[in-house]
Design a protein around this motif. Structure first.
Motif, PDB file in Angstrom:
ATOM      1  N   MET A  94       0.850  -1.170   0.000  1.00 38.62           N
ATOM      2  CA  MET A  94       0.000   0.000   0.000  1.00 38.62           C
ATOM      3  C   MET A  94       0.897   1.236   0.000  1.00 38.62           C
ATOM      4  O   MET A  94       1.826   1.338   0.791  1.00 38.62           O
ATOM      5  CB  MET A  94      -0.902  -0.044   1.238  1.00 38.62           C
ATOM      6  N   SER A  95       0.568   2.153  -0.880  1.00 36.20           N
ATOM      7  CA  SER A  95       1.391   3.349  -0.995  1.00 36.20           C
ATOM      8  C   SER A  95       1.154   4.276   0.200  1.00 36.20           C
ATOM      9  O   SER A  95       0.097   4.233   0.835  1.00 36.20           O
ATOM     10  CB  SER A  95       1.070   4.094  -2.292  1.00 36.20           C
ATOM     11  N   PRO A  96       2.120   5.130   0.496  1.00 34.75           N
ATOM     12  CA  PRO A  96       1.945   6.084   1.590  1.00 34.75           C
ATOM     13  C   PRO A  96       0.739   7.001   1.378  1.00 34.75           C
ATOM     14  O   PRO A  96       0.056   7.362   2.331  1.00 34.75           O
ATOM     15  CB  PRO A  96       3.243   6.889   1.596  1.00 34.75           C
ATOM     16  N   GLU A  97       0.473   7.358   0.122  1.00 40.12           N
ATOM     17  CA  GLU A  97      -0.667   8.223  -0.170  1.00 40.12           C
ATOM     18  C   GLU A  97      -1.989   7.529   0.145  1.00 40.12           C
ATOM     19  O   GLU A  97      -2.893   8.124   0.725  1.00 40.12           O
ATOM     20  CB  GLU A  97      -0.650   8.674  -1.643  1.00 40.12           C
ATOM     21  N   HIS A 101      -4.579   8.593   3.107  1.00 40.66           N
ATOM     22  CA  HIS A 101      -5.987   8.871   2.818  1.00 40.66           C
ATOM     23  C   HIS A 101      -6.897   8.004   3.688  1.00 40.66           C
ATOM     24  O   HIS A 101      -7.885   8.510   4.247  1.00 40.66           O
ATOM     25  CB  HIS A 101      -6.286   8.636   1.331  1.00 40.66           C
ATOM     26  N   ALA A 102      -6.574   6.732   3.831  1.00 38.69           N
ATOM     27  CA  ALA A 102      -7.381   5.831   4.649  1.00 38.69           C
ATOM     28  C   ALA A 102      -7.389   6.277   6.109  1.00 38.69           C
ATOM     29  O   ALA A 102      -8.437   6.243   6.769  1.00 38.69           O
ATOM     30  CB  ALA A 102      -6.853   4.396   4.533  1.00 38.69           C
ATOM     31  N   MET A 103      -6.259   6.710   6.605  1.00 40.27           N
ATOM     32  CA  MET A 103      -6.172   7.181   7.986  1.00 40.27           C
ATOM     33  C   MET A 103      -7.009   8.446   8.182  1.00 40.27           C
ATOM     34  O   MET A 103      -7.700   8.591   9.191  1.00 40.27           O
ATOM     35  CB  MET A 103      -4.718   7.444   8.380  1.00 40.27           C
ATOM     36  N   LYS A 104      -6.954   9.347   7.223  1.00 43.48           N
ATOM     37  CA  LYS A 104      -7.739  10.578   7.308  1.00 43.48           C
ATOM     38  C   LYS A 104      -9.234  10.262   7.299  1.00 43.48           C
ATOM     39  O   LYS A 104     -10.007  10.850   8.059  1.00 43.48           O
ATOM     40  CB  LYS A 104      -7.383  11.535   6.178  1.00 43.48           C
TER      41      LYS A 104
END
Length: 90
Positions: free
Chosen positions: A1-4, A8-11
């Protein structure tokens, strides 16, 4: 999973938790219409858990959300559910 994607998932996760807090806050401060609308916008599994917590706390009795005591009970159930979602309770 990319950092982006992870970011986004965390946000999205934090935004969902914040929304749940705002729903509890609405009930706590007597803003019933706002609270009910917010409650209905929560994911179904979260609503079911909150309903169960309210049912248990009320001893299986129906509650009147216009009563201050009921509003506090609903807010407490929403916050308890939030703590569970965050993994703070087992």
């Amino acid at each position: 999973m990319s950092p982006e994607v992870l970011s986004h998932a965390m946000k999205e996760y934090v935004d969902a938790l914040r929304h749940q807090v705002s729903v509890a806050e609405a009930f706590f401060f007597g803003r019933i219409v706002q609270g009910m609308e917010g409650l209905l916008s929560l994911p179904e599994d979260v609503r079911v858990k909150i309903d169960q917590l309210i049912w248990d706390a009320a001893g299986g009795a129906a509650i009147d959300p216009t009563e201050k005591e009921s509003q506090s009970l609903i807010a407490a159930a929403i916050m308890h559910s939030l703590e569970e979602r965050m993994g703070m309770l087992e």
